[in-house]
Design a protein around this motif. Structure first.
Motif, short mmCIF file in Angstrom:
data_model
loop_
_atom_site.label_atom_id
_atom_site.label_comp_id
_atom_site.label_asym_id
_atom_site.label_seq_id
_atom_site.Cartn_x
_atom_site.Cartn_y
_atom_site.Cartn_z
N PRO A 131 -20.19 -35.55 19.40
CA PRO A 131 -20.15 -37.00 19.65
C PRO A 131 -21.21 -37.78 18.88
O PRO A 131 -20.97 -38.89 18.41
N ASN A 135 -20.53 -40.78 16.27
CA ASN A 135 -21.15 -42.10 16.45
C ASN A 135 -21.93 -42.54 15.22
O ASN A 135 -21.90 -43.71 14.84
N THR A 138 -19.44 -43.69 12.61
CA THR A 138 -18.83 -44.96 13.03
C THR A 138 -19.80 -46.12 12.86
O THR A 138 -19.45 -47.17 12.31
N TYR A 177 -23.98 -44.17 24.48
CA TYR A 177 -23.10 -43.90 23.34
C TYR A 177 -22.47 -42.51 23.46
O TYR A 177 -21.28 -42.33 23.21
N TRP A 178 -23.29 -41.52 23.79
CA TRP A 178 -22.81 -40.14 23.87
C TRP A 178 -21.75 -40.00 24.97
O TRP A 178 -20.71 -39.39 24.75
N THR A 181 -18.34 -41.71 24.03
CA THR A 181 -17.63 -40.96 22.98
C THR A 181 -17.09 -39.64 23.52
O THR A 181 -15.98 -39.23 23.18
#
Length: 199
Positions: A131, A135, A138, A177-178, A181
């Motif tokens: 992940p 991220n 992205t 975030y982790w 995702t």
């Protein structure tokens, strides 16, 4: 992308690493020797095509979201294609940067984590590494095409932003975030598994 993976990589590597035909233990060596030129050319073409499609897959939502942010209601494929043409130099830079810099490093990190699965610690590492790498790529694409930074500056920002906010006063956003995702990855795995089951 799916067509390339199924009809390209599966057939290509299936012929290379498939079981022996007619009990010939030397089938692989004979096949490689007789068709070495074709395998090399096919491998290069598949690499270029798959990495180009990978770049398009990452950049398509970037251009789409930028048009949404500009207030466009009806966004057509031609609009996105025109964005690719308008940003041709940046797209080319992103392609080479992702293919020859980001992808090799990501492959080494993910491969090392995957290898460690044999001692179980790799399972935990893969859950964090995959992940995070996604991220970073992205964030890199969104920042590079929506800001004024160069490719390496955007890459540096994408890595730093995983662990801290620009002002440095708030707590680390990494877990947010982790987690999001990871959840999207699990949902994607479930949905794709359902479609594969009914093939």
């Amino acid at each position: 992308m799916v067509v390339v993976i199924v009809f390209g990589f599966r057939e290509f590597f299936g012929a290379l690493f498939g079981s022996n035909i007619g009990g010939q233990s030397y089938y692989f060596e004979q096949l490689l020797t007789d068709n070495l030129g074709i395998f090399i050319i096919s491998g290069i073409l598949l690499f270029i095509l798959s990495t180009a499609l990978m770049t398009i897959n990452f950049l398509f939502p970037v251009f789409y979201m930028r048009r949404v942010a500009e207030g466009n209601k009806e966004i057509k494929t031609d609009d996105i294609l025109s964005d690719f043409k308008t940003n041709g130099r940046k797209v080319l830079t992103a392609y080479f940067g992702l293919t020859f810099l980001v992808m090799p490093v990501a492959t080494i990190l993910f491969g090392f984590s995957y290898f460690l699965i044999i001692i179980f610690i790799g399972i935990v590492l893969v859950l964090f590494v995959a992940p995070t790498l996604f991220n970073v790529v992205t964030f890199l694409c969104y920042d590079y095409f929506n800001g004024n930074r160069g490719f390496f500056e955007s890459l540096s920002y994408a890595i730093r932003s995983q662990f801290s906010y620009p002002n440095g006063r708030e707590n680390s956003p990494y877990w947010k975030y982790w987690g999001s995702t990871l959840m999207m990855g699990i949902l994607f795995y479930i949905v794709s598994g359902i479609f594969l089951r009914f093939q």
